[in-house]
Design a protein around this motif. Structure first.
Motif, PDB file in Angstrom:
ATOM      1  N   SER A 302      -1.942  -4.267 -13.782  1.00 61.75           N
ATOM      2  CA  SER A 302      -1.656  -5.451 -12.975  1.00 61.75           C
ATOM      3  C   SER A 302      -2.843  -5.730 -12.070  1.00 61.75           C
ATOM      4  N   ASN A 303      -2.930  -6.946 -11.615  1.00 63.43           N
ATOM      5  CA  ASN A 303      -4.002  -7.327 -10.715  1.00 63.43           C
ATOM      6  C   ASN A 303      -3.650  -6.834  -9.310  1.00 63.43           C
ATOM      7  N   PRO A 304      -4.423  -5.887  -8.746  1.00 67.60           N
ATOM      8  CA  PRO A 304      -4.076  -5.360  -7.410  1.00 67.60           C
ATOM      9  C   PRO A 304      -4.148  -6.412  -6.313  1.00 67.60           C
ATOM     10  N   ASP A 305      -4.935  -7.481  -6.530  1.00 65.90           N
ATOM     11  CA  ASP A 305      -5.047  -8.531  -5.513  1.00 65.90           C
ATOM     12  C   ASP A 305      -3.755  -9.345  -5.404  1.00 65.90           C
ATOM     13  N   GLU A 306      -2.924  -9.312  -6.463  1.00 66.15           N
ATOM     14  CA  GLU A 306      -1.697 -10.105  -6.475  1.00 66.15           C
ATOM     15  C   GLU A 306      -0.447  -9.275  -6.197  1.00 66.15           C
ATOM     16  N   TYR A 307      -0.632  -7.947  -6.008  1.00 65.75           N
ATOM     17  CA  TYR A 307       0.537  -7.072  -5.843  1.00 65.75           C
ATOM     18  C   TYR A 307       0.878  -6.864  -4.369  1.00 65.75           C
ATOM     19  N   THR A 308       2.174  -6.899  -4.078  1.00 67.02           N
ATOM     20  CA  THR A 308       2.670  -6.541  -2.745  1.00 67.02           C
ATOM     21  C   THR A 308       3.812  -5.554  -2.923  1.00 67.02           C
ATOM     22  N   GLY A 309       3.861  -4.571  -2.043  1.00 66.23           N
ATOM     23  CA  GLY A 309       4.899  -3.559  -2.150  1.00 66.23           C
ATOM     24  C   GLY A 309       4.323  -2.158  -2.067  1.00 66.23           C
ATOM     25  N   ASN A 310       5.185  -1.187  -2.311  1.00 69.55           N
ATOM     26  CA  ASN A 310       4.739   0.203  -2.248  1.00 69.55           C
ATOM     27  C   ASN A 310       3.819   0.542  -3.423  1.00 69.55           C
ATOM     28  N   ALA A 311       2.830   1.385  -3.143  1.00 70.16           N
ATOM     29  CA  ALA A 311       1.892   1.849  -4.176  1.00 70.16           C
ATOM     30  C   ALA A 311       1.726   3.356  -4.021  1.00 70.16           C
ATOM     31  N   TYR A 312       1.413   4.011  -5.119  1.00 76.36           N
ATOM     32  CA  TYR A 312       1.330   5.480  -5.139  1.00 76.36           C
ATOM     33  C   TYR A 312      -0.024   5.914  -5.718  1.00 76.36           C
ATOM     34  N   LEU A 313      -0.746   6.718  -4.932  1.00 74.63           N
ATOM     35  CA  LEU A 313      -2.095   7.170  -5.297  1.00 74.63           C
ATOM     36  C   LEU A 313      -2.033   8.580  -5.883  1.00 74.63           C
ATOM     37  N   ILE A 327      -0.469   3.400  -8.884  1.00 76.05           N
ATOM     38  CA  ILE A 327       0.606   2.743  -9.651  1.00 76.05           C
ATOM     39  C   ILE A 327       1.582   2.057  -8.700  1.00 76.05           C
ATOM     40  N   ASP A 328       2.265   1.073  -9.251  1.00 75.40           N
ATOM     41  CA  ASP A 328       3.264   0.372  -8.436  1.00 75.40           C
ATOM     42  C   ASP A 328       4.640   1.002  -8.671  1.00 75.40           C
TER      43      ASP A 328
END
Length: 330
Positions: A302-313, A327-328
């Protein structure tokens, strides 16, 4: 005039003796597997620099020299015998010879008869092993020798196999161990491999002679042997050339025309049978089917510039690389 050639696994050595068996020419260089070309060039150099006789006594020795000698009809002297002849002539009171080459290692016990111990197909504990470890440290073997002069501690490093040694050295680098300590530990590993793997319990005592490139060029490696064996070994003048010297001393059977010898070597061609594995695919169609099958399984991006919400590194800190991904929640 007598010529001795030592065609080793990684280097080519040449010795020329006059009628009184004095050295009048010597040369040492890596052949980079270009054995034929390097040998021809070295013999032409002999012709150029010396007032050569038309016919000379010449012999070939070394781990990579038998095929060349047999194909060209040049006398061959087995390298262990050549080493023994040269040592007996130049250092008659020697009891043990430790010789490390590019890809082989050997110990000659000379007291109460000759006994020889050599490594097998593995180049662990040889010059190639040292080169590999220096490359891992991103330094030259000469720089490794300098670093080993000032160390504080010795680490346990496997030397029977470069892969195992790397698995010991890489964690030390990652943990911040000093290159000085690692360098000295690598030399200590070479010593342990030689003593345990070749001597196999037979004492190394008396007058010990060090031969071969690694023991000639690396003073700290010699010191590591001295410390472990509690002795002061001898690294004689021309220690690089003892096999070539032995071949030259044994060049007494027949005289060969040097121009003819050079011509034979120039026209020397290696040959052999090689076995290969089956092809992975028998046709272009099979290859395309393989590609299509594997293309079905893909990682979704997915495009990280368009993602909102929790993310996991996630981070993978490996022995030689660092990998990271995010990952989302989906």
């Amino acid at each position: 005039m007598k010529i001795g050639l030592d065609v080793g696994s990684t280097t080519l050595k040449c010795i020329v003796l006059d009628s009184k068996e004095n050295i009048i020419f010597k040369s040492y260089e890596r052949h980079y597997s270009q054995i034929k070309d390097k040998t021809v060039a070295m013999l032409k150099q002999v012709q150029h620099e010396l007032d050569c006789e038309e016919y000379v006594e010449i012999s070939i020795s070394g781990s990579a020299g038998m095929g060349l000698a047999n194909s060209c009809g040049i006398p061959f002297v087995q390298e262990v015998y050549a080493t023994r002849i040269a040592t007996g002539k130049l250092i008659p009171d020697a009891d043990v010879v430790i010789e490390l080459g590019g890809e082989d290692a050997k110990i000659l016990f000379l007291t109460n008869g000759l006994e020889v111990r050599m490594n097998g197909s593995c180049a662990g504990g040889t010059g190639a092993f040292i080169d590999q470890m220096a490359s891992l440290l991103n330094i030259t073997p000469t720089e490794m020798n300098e670093l080993a002069k000032d160390y504080d501690k010795i680490y346990t490093i496997a030397s029977r196999c470069g892969v195992f040694a790397k698995s010991d050295v890489q964690p030390l680098l990652n943990q911040g161990a000093k290159n000085n300590d690692i360098s000295a530990s690598i030399y200590n590993a070479v010593v342990n491999q030689t003593i345990s793997g070749l001597a196999q319990g037979r004492p190394l005592e008396g007058n010990i002679v060090y031969l071969g490139g690694p023991l000639t060029f690396l003073s700290e490696l010699r010191k590591s042997f001295d410390k472990t064996l509690n002795t002061k070994g001898i690294c004689p003048e021309d220690s690089l050339y003892f096999v070539a010297l032995g071949a030259a001393y044994m060049s007494q059977n027949q005289k060969l025309n040097l121009d003819f010898v050079i011509s034979l070597i120039e026209n020397y061609a290696t040959g052999g049978e090689f076995h290969s594995s089956k092809a992975l695919f028998n046709s272009e169609e099979e290859l395309e089917q393989f590609k299509l099958r594997h293309e079905k399984e893909k990682v979704l991006y997915s495009n990280p510039d368009e993602y909102t919400g929790n993310a996991y590194l996630g981070i993978d800190a490996g022995s030689t690389t660092v990998k990271a991904t995010i990952i989302d929640e989906a």
